[in-house]
Design a protein around this motif. Sequence first.
Motif, PDB file in Angstrom:
ATOM      1  N   VAL A 134       0.664  -1.360   0.006  1.00 23.71           N
ATOM      2  CA  VAL A 134       0.041  -0.032   0.042  1.00 23.71           C
ATOM      3  C   VAL A 134       0.870   1.294  -0.087  1.00 23.71           C
ATOM      4  O   VAL A 134       2.062   1.105   0.055  1.00 23.71           O
ATOM      5  N   THR A 135       0.240   2.456  -0.121  1.00 23.11           N
ATOM      6  CA  THR A 135       0.975   3.735  -0.023  1.00 23.11           C
ATOM      7  C   THR A 135       1.394   4.015   1.411  1.00 23.11           C
ATOM      8  O   THR A 135       0.873   3.448   2.345  1.00 23.11           O
ATOM      9  N   LYS A 136       2.382   4.872   1.727  1.00 24.21           N
ATOM     10  CA  LYS A 136       2.694   5.236   2.958  1.00 24.21           C
ATOM     11  C   LYS A 136       1.490   5.780   3.658  1.00 24.21           C
ATOM     12  O   LYS A 136       1.342   5.725   5.007  1.00 24.21           O
ATOM     13  N   GLU A 137       0.788   6.700   2.839  1.00 18.73           N
ATOM     14  CA  GLU A 137      -0.415   7.292   3.553  1.00 18.73           C
ATOM     15  C   GLU A 137      -1.437   6.455   3.780  1.00 18.73           C
ATOM     16  O   GLU A 137      -2.079   6.495   5.244  1.00 18.73           O
ATOM     17  N   GLN A 138      -1.836   5.429   3.004  1.00 26.43           N
ATOM     18  CA  GLN A 138      -2.679   4.476   3.553  1.00 26.43           C
ATOM     19  C   GLN A 138      -2.113   3.535   4.566  1.00 26.43           C
ATOM     20  O   GLN A 138      -3.097   3.232   5.669  1.00 26.43           O
ATOM     21  N   TYR A 139      -0.816   3.220   4.671  1.00 24.16           N
ATOM     22  CA  TYR A 139      -0.290   2.433   6.017  1.00 24.16           C
ATOM     23  C   TYR A 139      -0.508   3.349   7.110  1.00 24.16           C
ATOM     24  O   TYR A 139      -1.058   2.910   8.200  1.00 24.16           O
ATOM     25  N   LEU A 140      -0.043   4.566   7.145  1.00 29.62           N
ATOM     26  CA  LEU A 140      -0.395   5.120   8.209  1.00 29.62           C
ATOM     27  C   LEU A 140      -1.871   5.539   8.693  1.00 29.62           C
ATOM     28  O   LEU A 140      -2.016   5.490  10.036  1.00 29.62           O
ATOM     29  N   LEU A 141      -2.421   5.729   7.814  1.00 30.66           N
ATOM     30  CA  LEU A 141      -4.043   5.973   8.115  1.00 30.66           C
ATOM     31  C   LEU A 141      -4.721   4.510   8.835  1.00 30.66           C
ATOM     32  O   LEU A 141      -5.007   4.507   9.803  1.00 30.66           O
ATOM     33  N   TRP A 142      -4.336   3.360   8.249  1.00 30.69           N
ATOM     34  CA  TRP A 142      -4.497   2.183   8.924  1.00 30.69           C
ATOM     35  C   TRP A 142      -4.156   2.049  10.354  1.00 30.69           C
ATOM     36  O   TRP A 142      -4.807   1.689  11.232  1.00 30.69           O
ATOM     37  N   VAL A 143      -2.992   2.373  10.538  1.00 29.17           N
ATOM     38  CA  VAL A 143      -2.453   2.199  11.890  1.00 29.17           C
ATOM     39  C   VAL A 143      -3.160   3.469  12.667  1.00 29.17           C
ATOM     40  O   VAL A 143      -3.678   3.095  13.794  1.00 29.17           O
ATOM     41  N   GLU A 144      -3.161   4.522  12.384  1.00 30.71           N
ATOM     42  CA  GLU A 144      -3.905   5.677  13.126  1.00 30.71           C
ATOM     43  C   GLU A 144      -5.245   5.296  13.451  1.00 30.71           C
ATOM     44  O   GLU A 144      -5.781   5.659  14.624  1.00 30.71           O
ATOM     45  N   MET A 145      -5.881   4.782  12.714  1.00 31.45           N
ATOM     46  CA  MET A 145      -7.441   4.265  12.832  1.00 31.45           C
ATOM     47  C   MET A 145      -7.546   3.128  13.449  1.00 31.45           C
ATOM     48  O   MET A 145      -8.730   2.603  13.933  1.00 31.45           O
ATOM     49  N   ASP A 146      -6.396   2.349  13.985  1.00 35.59           N
ATOM     50  CA  ASP A 146      -6.546   0.976  14.598  1.00 35.59           C
ATOM     51  C   ASP A 146      -7.142   0.317  13.725  1.00 35.59           C
ATOM     52  O   ASP A 146      -7.887  -0.794  14.165  1.00 35.59           O
ATOM     53  N   GLY A 147      -7.048   0.057  12.434  1.00 33.71           N
ATOM     54  CA  GLY A 147      -7.656  -0.710  11.459  1.00 33.71           C
ATOM     55  C   GLY A 147      -9.140  -0.904  11.393  1.00 33.71           C
ATOM     56  O   GLY A 147      -9.893  -1.792  11.106  1.00 33.71           O
ATOM     57  N   MET A 148      -9.680   0.297  11.971  1.00 38.86           N
ATOM     58  CA  MET A 148     -11.221   0.558  12.126  1.00 38.86           C
ATOM     59  C   MET A 148     -11.690   1.214  10.686  1.00 38.86           C
ATOM     60  O   MET A 148     -11.453   2.469  10.668  1.00 38.86           O
ATOM     61  N   PRO A 149     -12.297   0.767   9.659  1.00 44.07           N
ATOM     62  CA  PRO A 149     -12.809   1.534   8.475  1.00 44.07           C
ATOM     63  C   PRO A 149     -13.550   2.729   8.889  1.00 44.07           C
ATOM     64  O   PRO A 149     -14.436   2.338   9.720  1.00 44.07           O
ATOM     65  N   GLN A 150     -13.467   3.626   8.343  1.00 39.95           N
ATOM     66  CA  GLN A 150     -14.577   4.957   8.576  1.00 39.95           C
ATOM     67  C   GLN A 150     -15.572   5.016   7.558  1.00 39.95           C
ATOM     68  O   GLN A 150     -15.411   4.705   6.606  1.00 39.95           O
ATOM     69  N   CYS A 151     -16.754   5.214   8.230  1.00 41.64           N
ATOM     70  CA  CYS A 151     -18.025   5.302   7.136  1.00 41.64           C
ATOM     71  C   CYS A 151     -17.610   6.663   6.221  1.00 41.64           C
ATOM     72  O   CYS A 151     -17.148   7.715   6.446  1.00 41.64           O
ATOM     73  N   GLY A 152     -18.192   6.207   5.113  1.00 40.67           N
ATOM     74  CA  GLY A 152     -17.783   7.209   3.761  1.00 40.67           C
ATOM     75  C   GLY A 152     -19.031   8.123   3.538  1.00 40.67           C
ATOM     76  O   GLY A 152     -18.915   9.072   2.583  1.00 40.67           O
ATOM     77  N   ALA A 153     -20.017   8.044   4.453  1.00 41.42           N
ATOM     78  CA  ALA A 153     -21.064   8.966   4.201  1.00 41.42           C
ATOM     79  C   ALA A 153     -20.818  10.497   4.309  1.00 41.42           C
ATOM     80  O   ALA A 153     -20.005  10.654   5.352  1.00 41.42           O
ATOM     81  N   THR A 154     -21.383  11.349   3.890  1.00 43.67           N
ATOM     82  CA  THR A 154     -21.361  12.973   4.092  1.00 43.67           C
ATOM     83  C   THR A 154     -22.412  13.188   5.101  1.00 43.67           C
ATOM     84  O   THR A 154     -23.508  12.974   4.803  1.00 43.67           O
ATOM     85  N   THR A 155     -22.024  14.033   6.129  1.00 45.41           N
ATOM     86  CA  THR A 155     -23.273  14.630   6.983  1.00 45.41           C
ATOM     87  C   THR A 155     -23.909  15.458   6.455  1.00 45.41           C
ATOM     88  O   THR A 155     -23.479  16.154   5.453  1.00 45.41           O
ATOM     89  N   LYS A 156     -24.920  16.083   7.145  1.00 44.69           N
ATOM     90  CA  LYS A 156     -25.805  17.098   6.835  1.00 44.69           C
ATOM     91  C   LYS A 156     -25.041  18.531   6.647  1.00 44.69           C
ATOM     92  O   LYS A 156     -24.993  19.118   5.964  1.00 44.69           O
TER      93      LYS A 156
END
Length: 116
Positions: free
Chosen positions: A55-77
């Motif tokens: 993966v890219t370095k950015e993807q790796y760092l985000l994966w670690v930062e988020m503790d492997g928890m995928p974030q919802c892609g919805a846009t709020t109001k």
Amino acid sequence: MAIDLKTVAEMATAGIAFVANIRIPGGGETVAVPSNSVAEYVADPQGFAAKLFGVTKEQYLLWVEMDGMPQCGATTKNGSRCKNGVSGGSQRSIEEWLRLESDYCAVHGGEGSNSR
């Protein structure tokens, strides 16, 4: 830090192995570092880890930062990205995290929602 590549190669030839601990969600993982990659690892441990996971370095760092928890892609109001996690927990493998990143949480129609 300058790496004496000749010494590293001689050490590998003598049977000395190189290992490193890289960060992953939930802690760390010990990985082998090929002798011809020791300088690369020393120069950029996160870049080495990202390459190891494909993966890219950015993807790796985000994966670690988020503790492997995928974030919802919805846009709020209010126009910002939903901060909820996708159902199923954290500390997912990088492959599963990539597959589910930007999916939807239960509030926005993902797994566990009443609209499924």
